[in-house]
Design a protein around this motif. Structure first.
Motif, PDB file in Angstrom:
ATOM      1  N   ALA A   1       0.857  -1.190   0.000  1.00 23.18           N
ATOM      2  CA  ALA A   1       0.000   0.000   0.000  1.00 23.18           C
ATOM      3  C   ALA A   1       0.891   1.238   0.000  1.00 23.18           C
ATOM      4  CB  ALA A   1      -0.924   0.015   1.208  1.00 23.18           C
ATOM      5  N   ALA A   2       0.698   2.089  -0.987  1.00 29.91           N
ATOM      6  CA  ALA A   2       1.533   3.283  -1.135  1.00 29.91           C
ATOM      7  C   ALA A   2       1.025   4.393  -0.203  1.00 29.91           C
ATOM      8  CB  ALA A   2       1.493   3.739  -2.586  1.00 29.91           C
TER       9      ALA A   2
ATOM     10  N   ILE B   1       9.350   1.312   4.430  1.00 27.01           N
ATOM     11  CA  ILE B   1       8.471   0.183   4.137  1.00 27.01           C
ATOM     12  C   ILE B   1       8.207  -0.496   5.466  1.00 27.01           C
ATOM     13  CG2 ILE B   1      10.354  -1.406   3.439  1.00 27.01           C
ATOM     14  CD1 ILE B   1       7.941  -2.287   1.322  1.00 27.01           C
ATOM     15  N   SER B   2       6.932  -0.709   5.776  1.00 26.33           N
ATOM     16  CA  SER B   2       6.570  -1.030   7.145  1.00 26.33           C
ATOM     17  C   SER B   2       5.541  -2.151   7.215  1.00 26.33           C
ATOM     18  CB  SER B   2       6.009   0.245   7.794  1.00 26.33           C
ATOM     19  OG  SER B   2       5.483  -0.037   9.060  1.00 26.33           O
ATOM     20  N   SER B   3       5.679  -2.995   8.231  1.00 24.58           N
ATOM     21  CA  SER B   3       4.724  -4.095   8.412  1.00 24.58           C
ATOM     22  C   SER B   3       3.537  -3.683   9.280  1.00 24.58           C
ATOM     23  CB  SER B   3       5.442  -5.295   9.040  1.00 24.58           C
ATOM     24  OG  SER B   3       5.803  -4.997  10.377  1.00 24.58           O
TER      25      SER B   3
ATOM     26  N   VAL C   1       5.369   6.420   3.637  1.00 23.50           N
ATOM     27  CA  VAL C   1       5.300   5.083   4.231  1.00 23.50           C
ATOM     28  C   VAL C   1       4.539   4.112   3.325  1.00 23.50           C
ATOM     29  CG1 VAL C   1       4.583   3.725   6.234  1.00 23.50           C
ATOM     30  CG2 VAL C   1       5.402   6.087   6.552  1.00 23.50           C
ATOM     31  N   TYR C   2       5.211   3.026   2.974  1.00 25.35           N
ATOM     32  CA  TYR C   2       4.605   1.930   2.217  1.00 25.35           C
ATOM     33  C   TYR C   2       4.324   0.787   3.183  1.00 25.35           C
ATOM     34  CZ  TYR C   2       6.156   4.293  -2.031  1.00 25.35           C
ATOM     35  OH  TYR C   2       6.334   5.209  -3.039  1.00 25.35           O
ATOM     36  N   LEU C   3       3.155   0.177   3.068  1.00 23.33           N
ATOM     37  CA  LEU C   3       2.814  -0.953   3.943  1.00 23.33           C
ATOM     38  C   LEU C   3       2.981  -2.265   3.183  1.00 23.33           C
ATOM     39  CD1 LEU C   3      -0.552   0.395   5.422  1.00 23.33           C
ATOM     40  CD2 LEU C   3       1.746   0.614   6.404  1.00 23.33           C
ATOM     41  N   ALA C   4       3.487  -3.260   3.878  1.00 21.33           N
ATOM     42  CA  ALA C   4       3.659  -4.562   3.233  1.00 21.33           C
ATOM     43  C   ALA C   4       3.780  -5.646   4.289  1.00 21.33           C
ATOM     44  CB  ALA C   4       4.907  -4.545   2.350  1.00 21.33           C
ATOM     45  N   SER C   5       3.898  -6.882   3.828  1.00 17.93           N
ATOM     46  CA  SER C   5       4.076  -8.017   4.745  1.00 17.93           C
ATOM     47  C   SER C   5       5.505  -8.012   5.268  1.00 17.93           C
ATOM     48  CB  SER C   5       3.831  -9.322   3.997  1.00 17.93           C
ATOM     49  OG  SER C   5       4.976  -9.637   3.216  1.00 17.93           O
ATOM     50  N   PRO C   6       5.759  -8.729   6.351  1.00 20.23           N
ATOM     51  CA  PRO C   6       7.134  -8.822   6.850  1.00 20.23           C
ATOM     52  C   PRO C   6       8.097  -9.432   5.824  1.00 20.23           C
ATOM     53  CG  PRO C   6       5.599 -10.031   8.268  1.00 20.23           C
ATOM     54  CD  PRO C   6       4.787  -9.381   7.233  1.00 20.23           C
ATOM     55  N   TYR C   7       7.610 -10.357   4.994  1.00 23.93           N
ATOM     56  CA  TYR C   7       8.461 -10.899   3.932  1.00 23.93           C
ATOM     57  C   TYR C   7       8.915  -9.774   2.997  1.00 23.93           C
ATOM     58  CZ  TYR C   7       7.326 -15.923   4.546  1.00 23.93           C
ATOM     59  OH  TYR C   7       7.208 -17.208   5.008  1.00 23.93           O
TER      60      TYR C   7
END
Ligand code: SF4
Lengths: 164, 425
Positions: free
Chosen positions: B278-279, B382-384, B400-406
């Motif tokens: 998510a951007a 980039i953040s979990s 802040v970009y949201l993503a999975s821990p991977y």
């Protein structure tokens, strides 16, 4: 009926915009000075008691912090009119005595125009006389707003004096 | 309708009916429910509740049903946060509260890890990510402090019985694709208020295959869907986890949606789901990772109730084992709880992260909501975590970009947003 001046805002106004995280450690007076700082920096200093906010869809999304509603009460805003609200914000607003009107046609209202509110029929009347109807609100929530919020209702229940 | 025919009910309706002392409830009706558990933290709790309780001269309805967690302003960094935490500690002592977790981690993780949230319960939390409790088959939602005061003095709360939106996930997730990606996909599709404060229920084979902590991630981010709750019918995975957490074994048999209950169903194919990102500045700005890959990052943050549980730390370690993060990238890790951190240490997961260059931060909310160490001007992160609203993690110019821990770990490794499947392959 009282005329209320409109502050028009866009869609997706979130709780961090209304009550920024960096201000959350302070009391409500201080948080209020940062209300909407990132979208309308002049808002907190220029808003007048009796003003209303007209916003786009999804007003109040985000956190459960009720300060995001309480700041508007603190600044004298009497109602927020929008096509949709976050459900959590909706509860918080009524609990702190802020009236929210869900009005599908809110976008027809203009910045700075003077509108009147018919809270009995849940209708917004624009400066040109247009009548915009709002979705029904359960009677107990309208009572809560009229009492000045849940705390006042609890004050009465526990035999204390309501405030204001 | 004949009274002898049982009415087909959704899981949400069954949980509400139980708490309202009713046989069944109808969608749209407003009911009063008895609260089994009220959870709050240092920010939403004592600092607000104490003065209001004192003014009313009222008492907590049932202290055994209250859980207090110090997680937002710990460790204290300045005079204001010291004051907030001090109020919480003093009040907990004064009130002799039986369930207090101070510096143990983030409420949504610590409270279930200590067996307080169980299938069939009706709970409220003084925090918007309270739907996390839905992962255990409890009806749990977030409320503000004044409403919490109402619960604390009466033990009751009203609600409007919600319609159910069933998110039915078929198939099987690919390696490197997680619950977080499922959520970002759904939020991207339905928007931040797409849940319309109704009950979301996650189901289907891909949901049943998830670990308990991955299920918690789904329920947690129901908040970003604008749902009141994010429910998952409990099963043997739930029962085993709760037992390990010291809770009595729940009877999970009742807690599911009946065949034929009225609801809206959406179907998804887990097998074709790719990692999602998510951007800035909304979780709803979600798209497949490929859309953003190559974006340079300064900070990779693994933290929060959403994205720093043991399973999240394991995922990051899987990517980073034997490697080091790209020069110039800061990898910040703030485990969600002491329990998870201890387990990660035991398993060697924590060492993998440290060897990769991670800086370890306290098991608290930290940077997630702009407490603790925050993100500076023009930093790309980039953040979990769950939210990337403008300014939430610090500076209003932070991206802040949201993503999975991977994905966060893979991006830390390469210094640019990276599809973790490339690294795991
Ligand atoms: S970690 Fe972030 S999302 Fe979770 S409770 Fe703390 S501030 Fe909220």
């Amino acid at each position: 009926m009282t005329t209320h001046r409109v502050w028009k805002l866009g869609a997706d106004i979130d709780t961090d915009v209304l009550a920024p995280g960096h201000a959350m450690k302070h009391g409500i007076d201080k948080i209020a000075t940062f209300c909407l700082e990132s979208v309308r920096p002049e808002f907190a200093t220029q808003v007048q008691p009796g003003d209303v906010i007209v916003a786009g869809p999804n007003f109040g999304i985000g956190s459960s912090r009720e300060q995001a509603a309480a700041v508007l009460v603190k600044l004298g805003v009497v109602a927020v009119i929008a096509p949709s609200f976050s459900g959590l914000y909706f509860r918080n607003a009524f609990n702190v005595g802020l009236l929210l009107l869900t009005c599908p046609d809110a976008d027809r209202l203009q910045e700075a125009e003077g509108i009147t509110l018919d809270t009995k029929n849940l209708t917004v009347i624009s400066s040109t006389g247009k009548r915009l109807s709002c979705e029904p609100i359960p009677a107990f929530l309208l009572d809560m707003v009229r009492s000045g919020g849940l705390m006042n209702q609890l004050r009465i229940r526990f035999g204390k004096e309501p405030v204001q | 309708m004949s009274t002898s025919t049982p009415v087909a009910q959704t899981l949400a309706q069954k949980l509400i009916a139980r708490a309202a002392g009713r046989e069944n409830v109808a969608v749209g009706e407003i009911v009063n429910c008895q609260v089994d558990l009220a959870m709050f933290h240092d920010s939403s709790g004592p600092r607000r509740l104490k003065p209001m309780l004192e003014e009313l001269g009222a008492q907590i309805w049932d202290k055994s049903r209250v859980v207090l967690v110090m997680d937002h302003y710990v460790p204290e960094r300045d005079d204001e946060s010291r004051k907030i935490v001090r109020i919480a500690r003093d009040w907990a002592r004064e009130q002799d509260l039986p369930h207090v977790y101070d510096g143990q981690g983030i409420c949504h993780v610590v409270v279930p890890q200590h067996g307080h949230i169980r299938s069939g319960m009706f709970c409220v939390g003084g925090d918007s990510h309270s739907p996390t409790g839905g992962a255990f088959g409890a009806y749990m939602f977030g409320i503000g402090s004044t409403e919490m005061l109402g619960v604390v003095v009466t033990g009751e709360i009203w609600l409007r019985v919600p319609h159910t939106l069933q998110m039915h996930w078929l198939g099987e997730l690919q390696k490197g694709v997680t619950a977080k990606d499922m959520m970002l996909h759904m939020i991207g599709r339905f928007g931040m208020n797409g849940g319309q404060y109704q009950a979301v229920e996650f189901c289907g084979p891909a949901v049943k295959a998830l670990s308990m902590q991955e299920r918690m991630t789904l329920s947690n981010m129901s908040a970003e869907l604008g749902a009141q709750v994010g429910l998952i019918a409990p099963d043997e995975v739930t029962a085993a986890w709760l037992q390990a957490a010291g809770a009595p074994t729940p009877d999970t048999s009742d807690w599911h949606t009946d065949e034929g209950a009225a609801l809206t169903r959406h179907e998804f194919d887990a097998g074709t789901l790719t990692p999602y990102v998510a951007a800035p500045h909304s979780p709803a700005n979600a798209d497949v990772v490929g859309r953003y890959s190559g974006t340079r990052v300064d900070v990779a943050y693994i933290g929060a109730c959403t994205g720093a549980k043991l399973d999240d730390l394991r995922a990051a370690a899987e990517v980073l084992r034997g490697q080091r993060v790209a020069p110039g990238v800061r990898l910040m890790v703030a485990p969600a709880s002491q329990k998870d951190q201890a387990a990660a240490r035991e398993e060697g997961v924590l060492q993998v992260l440290l060897d990769a260059g991670a800086e370890l931060f306290p098991t608290a909310c930290g940077a997630c909501a702009g407490y603790g160490e925050t993100m500076g001007d023009n930093t790309t992160v980039i953040s979990s975590t769950a939210r990337n609203f403008k300014g939430r993690m610090g500076s209003a110019t932070a991206q802040v970009y949201l993503a999975s821990p991977y994905t966060v770990a893979a991006s830390a490794l390469r210094g640019v947003i990276t599809d973790p499947r490339e690294v795991l392959a």
